[in-house]
Design a protein around this motif. Sequence first.
Motif, PDB file in Angstrom:
ATOM      1  N   ARG A  40       0.939  -1.403  -0.222  1.00 57.28           N
ATOM      2  CA  ARG A  40      -0.201   0.105   0.087  1.00 57.28           C
ATOM      3  C   ARG A  40       1.107   1.760  -0.297  1.00 57.28           C
ATOM      4  N   ASN A  43      -3.115   5.600  -1.978  1.00 52.21           N
ATOM      5  CA  ASN A  43      -4.820   5.199  -2.509  1.00 52.21           C
ATOM      6  C   ASN A  43      -4.261   3.880  -3.702  1.00 52.21           C
ATOM      7  N   SER A  44      -3.361   4.114  -3.525  1.00 49.83           N
ATOM      8  CA  SER A  44      -2.765   2.905  -4.588  1.00 49.83           C
ATOM      9  C   SER A  44      -2.042   1.597  -3.411  1.00 49.83           C
ATOM     10  N   ILE A  75     -13.346  -1.680  -0.610  1.00 45.77           N
ATOM     11  CA  ILE A  75     -13.841  -0.321  -0.061  1.00 45.77           C
ATOM     12  C   ILE A  75     -14.828  -0.652   1.487  1.00 45.77           C
ATOM     13  N   TYR A  83     -11.517   7.470  -0.003  1.00 50.23           N
ATOM     14  CA  TYR A  83     -10.802   7.674  -0.704  1.00 50.23           C
ATOM     15  C   TYR A  83     -11.782   8.235  -1.713  1.00 50.23           C
ATOM     16  N   TYR A  86      -9.533   5.352  -6.161  1.00 48.37           N
ATOM     17  CA  TYR A  86      -8.729   4.237  -5.652  1.00 48.37           C
ATOM     18  C   TYR A  86      -7.700   3.478  -6.772  1.00 48.37           C
ATOM     19  N   VAL A  88      -5.353   0.645  -7.793  1.00 43.45           N
ATOM     20  CA  VAL A  88      -4.806  -1.517  -7.743  1.00 43.45           C
ATOM     21  C   VAL A  88      -4.517  -1.825  -9.015  1.00 43.45           C
ATOM     22  N   LYS A 103     -15.390   6.514  -5.768  1.00 42.14           N
ATOM     23  CA  LYS A 103     -15.221   5.790  -4.666  1.00 42.14           C
ATOM     24  C   LYS A 103     -16.816   5.163  -4.539  1.00 42.14           C
TER      25      LYS A 103
END
Length: 182
Positions: A40, A43-44, A75, A83, A86, A88, A103
């Motif tokens: 992490r 927000n990645s 989430i 956030y 996101y 990912v 979000k």
Amino acid sequence: MKTVIFYLVLLALGTSHAQEFTELKEAKVGFAPMASSVERNGNSFSFNVKEAVVGEFEKDPLAFMENYFSIDDFIAELKPEQYDRYEVSFVSQKGQLIADFDKDGTLLQTNSRFKNTLLPYNLRKDLYRDHKGWAMTKNIRITRGEKGEVTKDYYKVNLENGKDRKRIVLQAPLSVTDIASN
């Protein structure tokens, strides 16, 4: 004669015990490709991909993500830390898929990059027909998409012929359907 009868009695007793069996409890075996470590950075989030079938992720990374990843559950796990977006990433040895979600969990865009993948049959056929004597030494597949749809899909291919080298770009058809004969 006594020894023969003795052996027959032993054989009869041995076979009666051999027919007993022990019942084992049910064992559950599952496959959780996203159960690996998560890295992490703000927000990645980055997941290491474990495939049930070799090549499953690189063949269709969007389908892999849809089958094995739920953004809504993800989430919900991060509920205290909401956030606006996101990012990912799904990473394997051959490449990665980066997906951006808003979000609410709506897929906004995707980018993927895989090295040394199998070209679709039609592209392989065209490549070898148009570049006789050249050998493919490396390729990179790059795919971009928006809202779950692929908008760009192409291959950067390195070719060699003796000391000569060149790089070409091949456009993959956006509706890639491999022919069963490849």
